[in-house]
Design a protein around this motif. Structure first.
Motif, PDB file in Angstrom:
ATOM      1  N   SER A 136      21.464  28.735  13.638  1.00 21.52           N
ATOM      2  CA  SER A 136      20.303  29.431  14.212  1.00 21.52           C
ATOM      3  C   SER A 136      20.698  30.680  15.004  1.00 21.52           C
ATOM      4  N   ALA A 137      21.881  30.677  15.639  1.00 18.55           N
ATOM      5  CA  ALA A 137      22.301  31.863  16.396  1.00 18.55           C
ATOM      6  C   ALA A 137      22.535  33.054  15.460  1.00 18.55           C
ATOM      7  N   ALA A 138      23.208  32.826  14.354  1.00 16.11           N
ATOM      8  CA  ALA A 138      23.457  33.908  13.394  1.00 16.11           C
ATOM      9  C   ALA A 138      22.161  34.362  12.733  1.00 16.11           C
ATOM     10  N   ILE A 139      21.287  33.411  12.444  1.00 15.42           N
ATOM     11  CA  ILE A 139      20.003  33.762  11.830  1.00 15.42           C
ATOM     12  C   ILE A 139      19.153  34.562  12.803  1.00 15.42           C
ATOM     13  N   ARG A 140      19.161  34.177  14.065  1.00 15.24           N
ATOM     14  CA  ARG A 140      18.379  34.886  15.076  1.00 15.24           C
ATOM     15  C   ARG A 140      18.892  36.321  15.243  1.00 15.24           C
ATOM     16  N   PHE A 141      20.218  36.491  15.236  1.00 14.08           N
ATOM     17  CA  PHE A 141      20.785  37.835  15.338  1.00 14.08           C
ATOM     18  C   PHE A 141      20.381  38.690  14.148  1.00 14.08           C
ATOM     19  N   ALA A 142      20.472  38.127  12.951  1.00 13.60           N
ATOM     20  CA  ALA A 142      20.083  38.873  11.754  1.00 13.60           C
ATOM     21  C   ALA A 142      18.587  39.181  11.777  1.00 13.60           C
ATOM     22  N   LEU A 143      17.779  38.253  12.299  1.00 14.57           N
ATOM     23  CA  LEU A 143      16.346  38.487  12.400  1.00 14.57           C
ATOM     24  C   LEU A 143      16.047  39.646  13.337  1.00 14.57           C
ATOM     25  N   LEU A 144      16.668  39.643  14.511  1.00 14.42           N
ATOM     26  CA  LEU A 144      16.407  40.714  15.471  1.00 14.42           C
ATOM     27  C   LEU A 144      16.870  42.071  14.947  1.00 14.42           C
ATOM     28  N   LEU A 145      18.013  42.099  14.296  1.00 13.52           N
ATOM     29  CA  LEU A 145      18.500  43.346  13.706  1.00 13.52           C
ATOM     30  C   LEU A 145      17.539  43.836  12.620  1.00 13.52           C
ATOM     31  N   GLY A 146      17.081  42.930  11.795  1.00 15.55           N
ATOM     32  CA  GLY A 146      16.130  43.293  10.743  1.00 15.55           C
ATOM     33  C   GLY A 146      14.811  43.780  11.307  1.00 15.55           C
ATOM     34  N   LEU A 147      14.311  43.123  12.361  1.00 14.34           N
ATOM     35  CA  LEU A 147      13.051  43.548  12.967  1.00 14.34           C
ATOM     36  C   LEU A 147      13.173  44.938  13.590  1.00 14.34           C
ATOM     37  N   VAL A 148      14.320  45.228  14.186  1.00 19.28           N
ATOM     38  CA  VAL A 148      14.534  46.559  14.761  1.00 19.28           C
ATOM     39  C   VAL A 148      14.525  47.613  13.661  1.00 19.28           C
ATOM     40  N   LEU A 149      15.179  47.345  12.554  1.00 29.70           N
ATOM     41  CA  LEU A 149      15.221  48.316  11.459  1.00 29.70           C
ATOM     42  C   LEU A 149      13.848  48.485  10.809  1.00 29.70           C
ATOM     43  N   ILE A 150      13.089  47.398  10.713  1.00 24.36           N
ATOM     44  CA  ILE A 150      11.749  47.490  10.147  1.00 24.36           C
ATOM     45  C   ILE A 150      10.846  48.312  11.062  1.00 24.36           C
ATOM     46  N   GLU A 151      10.937  48.055  12.352  1.00 26.93           N
ATOM     47  CA  GLU A 151      10.090  48.776  13.302  1.00 26.93           C
ATOM     48  C   GLU A 151      10.447  50.252  13.372  1.00 26.93           C
ATOM     49  N   SER A 152      11.700  50.592  13.069  1.00 27.55           N
ATOM     50  CA  SER A 152      12.093  52.004  13.106  1.00 27.55           C
ATOM     51  C   SER A 152      11.339  52.827  12.065  1.00 27.55           C
ATOM     52  N   LEU A 153      10.886  52.207  10.972  1.00 30.54           N
ATOM     53  CA  LEU A 153      10.090  52.925   9.986  1.00 30.54           C
ATOM     54  C   LEU A 153       8.815  53.468  10.626  1.00 30.54           C
ATOM     55  N   ALA A 154       8.124  52.637  11.371  1.00 29.98           N
ATOM     56  CA  ALA A 154       6.884  53.083  12.021  1.00 29.98           C
ATOM     57  C   ALA A 154       7.178  54.138  13.085  1.00 29.98           C
ATOM     58  N   LEU A 155       8.257  53.964  13.814  1.00 29.69           N
ATOM     59  CA  LEU A 155       8.579  54.940  14.857  1.00 29.69           C
ATOM     60  C   LEU A 155       8.968  56.292  14.266  1.00 29.69           C
ATOM     61  N   TYR A 156       9.744  56.285  13.178  1.00 27.12           N
ATOM     62  CA  TYR A 156      10.102  57.541  12.525  1.00 27.12           C
ATOM     63  C   TYR A 156       8.858  58.226  11.964  1.00 27.12           C
ATOM     64  N   THR A 157       7.954  57.441  11.403  1.00 28.07           N
ATOM     65  CA  THR A 157       6.708  58.006  10.892  1.00 28.07           C
ATOM     66  C   THR A 157       5.916  58.654  12.013  1.00 28.07           C
ATOM     67  N   LEU A 158       5.844  57.992  13.162  1.00 27.88           N
ATOM     68  CA  LEU A 158       5.119  58.534  14.301  1.00 27.88           C
ATOM     69  C   LEU A 158       5.747  59.837  14.800  1.00 27.88           C
ATOM     70  N   VAL A 159       7.062  59.884  14.860  1.00 28.50           N
ATOM     71  CA  VAL A 159       7.750  61.099  15.312  1.00 28.50           C
ATOM     72  C   VAL A 159       7.508  62.253  14.340  1.00 28.50           C
ATOM     73  N   ILE A 160       7.573  61.979  13.051  1.00 32.04           N
ATOM     74  CA  ILE A 160       7.336  63.018  12.051  1.00 32.04           C
ATOM     75  C   ILE A 160       5.895  63.516  12.127  1.00 32.04           C
ATOM     76  N   ILE A 161       4.959  62.600  12.357  1.00 34.79           N
ATOM     77  CA  ILE A 161       3.556  63.005  12.471  1.00 34.79           C
ATOM     78  C   ILE A 161       3.363  63.916  13.667  1.00 34.79           C
TER      79      ILE A 161
END
Length: 98
Positions: free
Chosen positions: A65-90
């Protein structure tokens, strides 16, 4: 034949170029709202899928669960960066047009 038509369409795109009219600026603001809505919606779907998959993985293998949680948090950060990059470009595009 398809490639010939595609090549003609690609080479004909400068014909449709426009100047910086007021109508173009209005369309930039409207389409930027649509692009943010699409990016946010897809980010929400991707985050839901990631959380569901990680919860299932932790239920199957509690020892990892510790490794899965780390991979989950890293993945969520990368997914959320899509919305943030879109907002900055807008913001950059709408400010440049105004």
């Amino acid at each position: 034949m398809v490639f010939v038509v595609l090549a003609l369409m690609v080479f004909a795109t400068p014909i449709f170029a426009q100047t910086g009219d007021a109508e173009v600026i209005k369309w930039v603001a409207i389409t930027s709202g649509f692009s943010m809505a699409i990016a946010s919606g897809l980010c929400g779907l991707a985050q839901a899928k990631a959380v569901a998959s990680s919860a299932e993985a932790m239920a199957r293998n509690p020892g990892a669960s510790a490794a899965i949680r780390f991979a989950l948090l890293l993945g969520l950060v990368l997914i959320e960066s899509l919305a943030l990059y879109t907002l900055v470009i807008i913001f950059a595009k709408v400010k440049a047009g105004a």
